[in-house]
Design an enzyme around this catalytic site. Structure first.
Site, PDB file in Angstrom:
ATOM      1  N   CYS A   1      -2.193   8.186   4.453  1.00 43.58           N
ATOM      2  CA  CYS A   1      -2.066   7.878   3.023  1.00 43.58           C
ATOM      3  C   CYS A   1      -3.397   8.024   2.285  1.00 43.58           C
ATOM      4  CB  CYS A   1      -1.507   6.470   2.837  1.00 43.58           C
ATOM      5  SG  CYS A   1      -2.410   5.174   3.703  1.00 43.58           S
TER       6      CYS A   1
ATOM      7  N   GLU B   1       0.870  -1.177   0.000  1.00 45.16           N
ATOM      8  CA  GLU B   1       0.000   0.000   0.000  1.00 45.16           C
ATOM      9  C   GLU B   1       0.898   1.216   0.000  1.00 45.16           C
ATOM     10  OE1 GLU B   1      -2.696   2.250   3.038  1.00 45.16           O
ATOM     11  OE2 GLU B   1      -3.758   0.451   2.383  1.00 45.16           O
TER      12      GLU B   1
END
Length: 491
Positions: A291, A257
Site C-alpha cells: 500500500c 489504513e
C-alpha cells in the site's frame, strides 16, 4: 522433532481457532488456499459463518476482563516468548510466507523480521499504559484518569503483507489487555491469521483471547463490523471497502489504513542513482503489492532522461520467477483478478497516450508472474491516477519544485511519499507541504522500520498503526473522581 533445533511443524491449517477451540467453520462453503506461483493447493478450509463470528466475539468479551487484570509482566512475557517461537520456527514461517503470498525469499525474510520486531515491541507496551491525575477546582476532590483496554478489538487484514499487517494490530491490542477477533484475507488465511494464532498459542496466550474467522466477506463481513461487542475495528485494505466499513460499523472507534498513490519526487539536485535504487525497491518489491509502494515517479526534467535510462536498465534486469528461488526478484501477483486489474490499467494508460518502456507478458506455471512495467505519461493517465498494486511504475516529468509538489498532491490519497534532493533541509521543507501521512527524505516510501507509525490522510484512511500510537488506539480513558471532604451542592 524434525531436527536438533527445529520443532515439529504445526498441524495442518484446515481448522480455525474460534472461542478457544480449533474447529471447522459453520458455513456451507469451503475454500482452497492456493499457491499463486504453481497453483497447488496448500490447504482447504471449511469457512466461518455469522454464528462463528458471534461465538468468537462472545468468548472474547468473556475472557477479556481477566486478561486485562493480568499483571503486565505476564502479558509481556507472552510476547517475548512469541518472538522466541518465531526464532525457532523461522524456516517454517518464511516458507509459508513465500508459498502462500507469492513473496520472494527476501520479502519473506523482511516480513518475518517485522513481525518478530512487533512481538518484542508489544512486550514493552503493558508497562507503558499510564493514567494521570487531573486538576480540579472542587475543594477536597481528586480527579483520576485510568487508562484501560477497550475490551474487544476486531481486526481485518489484507493479503499483501498478511502476517505483519495482522500482527501490528493483534499483538499491541492483546498486549495492552484486550481480546481480539481476526478476519484474515481469503487469499492468505494461514499467514494472515492461523499461523499467528499457533505462534501465540505456543507462546502461552490463554484460549479465547484470539479467535480467527476465515470466511467470505459476503457472509461474515457485515456481521464482523456491525457486531455490538467490539469497541474498535482495525482494517487495512482498499479505500472502497474501508468506506463501507465506516458506513456500517456504527459507534465504534475505527483505525483504517486504506489505498495509496504514493509519489517519489526526484528534484533537480537529487542523487539520481540513489533515487533509482529507491524507485526499484519502492515500485517492484513484492511485485508492487504494497500500500505504501511508489505508484508514481515525479521527476524533474533536469534529471529525467538520466533517471529514466537508469531505471529502465534496472527494471529489465529484474528476474521474474519462482519466489522460493533465491535468485528471483519478482514473484507472482496474488491471483487472476489482480492480474487482470493491473493489465487493464496498463492498457488504458497506453491507449491514453502513455509510453511503455518496459513490459512483458505473464509467465510461470500458473501464469501470474508479471514482469516489471515502466511507463512515461501524464499524472492523469490510468497507471498514475489509480493505485495499480502491481509491478508497474509511471514516470511523470515536471519542471521545477512547485510543479512537482502540485503533481505529488494531485490525488485523493495521502498515505506515503518520498522526496530526493541533495539538500536535506530543502527536502524537509518540501515534505512538510506534501499531503500525506508519511514522507521520507532520500529514502523509499515503503517503510520497513518496525518502530515507526503508519497511517494516512484523505482517502488513505484515519488512525495510526504502530509505535506508541498502539496504546492510544487500543485503550480508553476512564475518569474517576474521589470526594475526600464533604461538600455542599447547589440544590
Amino acid at each position: 522433532m524434525t531436527s536438533d533445533s527445529a520443532p515439529d511443524p504445526y498441524p495442518d491449517f484446515d481448522q480455525m481457532p474460534i472461542g478457544g477451540t480449533w474447529t471447522d467453520g459453520g458455513s456451507e462453503h469451503s475454500a482452497a488456499d492456493v499457491n499463486p506461483w504453481d497453483g497447488s493447493t496448500l490447504t482447504e478450509i471449511r469457512l466461518a459463518d455469522a454464528e462463528d463470528v458471534d461465538r468468537a466475539y462472545a468468548r472474547a468479551r468473556d475472557v477479556s476482563r481477566d486478561w486485562a487484570a493480568t499483571p503486565p509482566a505476564v502479558r509481556a512475557g507472552v510476547f517475548r516468548e512469541a518472538a522466541a517461537v518465531m526464532e525457532r520456527r523461522k524456516v517454517e514461517i518464511t516458507g509459508w510466507l513465500s508459498r502462500e503470498s507469492g513473496g520472494t525469499l527476501a520479502k519473506a525474510e523482511l516480513e518475518w523480521g517485522l513481525v518478530r520486531a512487533v512481538m518484542l515491541e508489544a512486550s514493552a507496551l503493558p508497562h507503558h499504559v499510564e493514567g494521570r491525575i487531573m486538576p480540579t477546582d472542587i475543594p477536597g476532590k481528586e480527579s483520576r484518569v485510568y487508562r484501560q483496554p477497550v475490551g474487544v478489538v476486531g481486526v481485518i487484514s489484507p493479503w499483501n503483507f498478511p502476517m505483519q499487517l495482522s500482527n501490528r494490530s493483534v499483538a499491541p491490542a492483546l498486549a495492552v489487555g484486550n481480546a481480539v477477533v481476526l478476519k484474515p484475507a481469503g487469499d492468505t488465511p494461514v499467514t494472515g491469521g492461523l499461523l499467528l494464532a499457533r505462534i501465540l498459542e505456543e507462546a502461552g496466550l490463554p484460549p479465547g483471547l484470539l479467535s480467527v474467522v476465515v470466511g467470505k466477506g459476503s457472509e461474515i463481513g457485515d456481521p464482523f463490523v456491525q457486531h455490538p461487542i467490539p469497541r474498535v475495528i482495525s482494517f487495512t485494505g482498499s479505500t472502497p471497502v474501508g468506506e463501507g466499513i465506516a458506513s456500517k460499523a456504527g459507534i465504534k472507534r475505527l483505525a483504517l489504513e486504506l489505498g495509496g498513490n504514493g509519489p517519489i519526487v526526484v528534484l533537480d539536485d537529487a542523487d539520481v542513482e540513489l533515487g533509482v535504487e529507491a524507485a526499484v525497491f519502492g515500485s517492484f518489491f513484492h511485485q508492487g503489492q504494497i500500500c505504501m509502494r511508489a505508484n508514481r515517479l515525479v521527476v524533474d526534467v533536469a534529471v529525467a532522461d538520466e533517471f529514466t535510462d537508469r531505471l529502465v536498465d534496472r527494471a529489465k534486469g529484474l528476474a521474474v520467477g519462482d519466489p522460493t528461488d533465491p535468485d528471483t526478484d519478482i514473484g507472482p501477483v496474488i491471483n487472476r483478478s489482480q492480474l487482470e486489474s493491473i493489465t487493464e490499467l496498463v492498457g488504458q494508460a497506453v491507449d491514453g497516450g502513455a509510453e511503455q518502456l518496459v513490459g512483458g507478458d505473464p509467465v510461470g506455471p500458473n501464469g501470474l508472474g508479471l514482469p516489471p512495467h515502466v511507463l512515461v505519461g501524464p499524472n492523469d493517465c490510468a497507471t498514475a491516477a489509480n493505485e495499480v498494486f502491481g509491478p508497474v511504475i509511471t514516470i511523470v516529468r515536471t519542471d521545477g519544485e512547485d510543479e512537482a509538489l502540485a503533481v505529488a498532491n494531485d490525488t485523493e490519497y495521502g498515505l506515503s511519499s518520498a522526496v530526493f534532493t541533495a539538500d536535506v533541509e530543502r527536502g524537509v521543507r518540501f515534505a512538510r507541504r506534501v499531503d500525506a501521512g508519511m514522507t521520507h527524505v532520500n529514502d523509499a516510501p515503503v517503510n520497513d522500520d518496525p518502530n515507526t507509525a503508519f497511517g494516512g490522510v484523505g482517502a488513505s484512511g484515519i488512525g495510526r498503526f504502530g509505535g506508541h500510537w498502539s496504546i492510544e488506539e487500543f485503550t480508553t480513558d476512564h475518569w474517576i473522581t474521589v470526594q475526600h471532604e464533604p461538600r455542599s451542592y447547589p440544590i
